[in-house]
Design a protein around this motif. Sequence first.
Motif, mmCIF file in Angstrom:
data_model
loop_
_atom_site.group_PDB
_atom_site.id
_atom_site.type_symbol
_atom_site.label_atom_id
_atom_site.label_comp_id
_atom_site.label_asym_id
_atom_site.label_seq_id
_atom_site.Cartn_x
_atom_site.Cartn_y
_atom_site.Cartn_z
ATOM 1 N N MET A 177 0.849 -1.166 0.000
ATOM 2 C CA MET A 177 0.000 0.000 0.000
ATOM 3 C C MET A 177 0.902 1.239 0.000
ATOM 4 O O MET A 177 1.822 1.336 0.821
ATOM 5 C CB MET A 177 -0.890 -0.011 1.253
ATOM 6 N N PRO A 178 0.608 2.191 -0.860
ATOM 7 C CA PRO A 178 1.412 3.420 -0.880
ATOM 8 C C PRO A 178 1.290 4.178 0.451
ATOM 9 O O PRO A 178 0.219 4.206 1.067
ATOM 10 C CB PRO A 178 0.812 4.242 -2.019
ATOM 11 N N GLU A 179 2.375 4.767 0.886
ATOM 12 C CA GLU A 179 2.409 5.480 2.173
ATOM 13 C C GLU A 179 1.342 6.581 2.272
ATOM 14 O O GLU A 179 0.688 6.692 3.316
ATOM 15 C CB GLU A 179 3.806 6.044 2.432
ATOM 16 N N THR A 221 -1.595 6.679 0.954
ATOM 17 C CA THR A 221 -2.880 6.014 1.156
ATOM 18 C C THR A 221 -2.987 5.498 2.584
ATOM 19 O O THR A 221 -4.029 5.661 3.239
ATOM 20 C CB THR A 221 -3.052 4.855 0.156
ATOM 21 N N LYS A 222 -1.910 4.906 3.072
ATOM 22 C CA LYS A 222 -1.896 4.418 4.450
ATOM 23 C C LYS A 222 -2.160 5.564 5.428
ATOM 24 O O LYS A 222 -2.961 5.438 6.357
ATOM 25 C CB LYS A 222 -0.555 3.749 4.751
#
Length: 98
Positions: free
Chosen positions: A1-3, A5-6
């Motif tokens: 998961m892209p940072e 988005t996280k």
Amino acid sequence: MPEPTKTELEAAAFRRLLAHLDDRKDVQNIDMMNLAGFCRNCLSRWYQEEANARGVEIDKETAREIVYGMPYSEWKAKHQTEATEDQKAAFEGSNPGH
């Protein structure tokens, strides 16, 4: 998961937690401390500490207003009840030194 988005998901979950706590004003901080080991004041302190660690100066009362959705003194006057002896005893037993 892209940072990013996280981070967005974590922020959204935090906002939902605050909304949930706002809907549950009947749940006292001492109950939260006795059951979970943290309360609204802990959340506000963590918020303040994280802001300050990132160079954003937020004082205790500002952080509390973010978490409580109103000035802390107002929340206490409207929603906080006196802790029972049982609640106090449970707190002392489960949170020594807090």
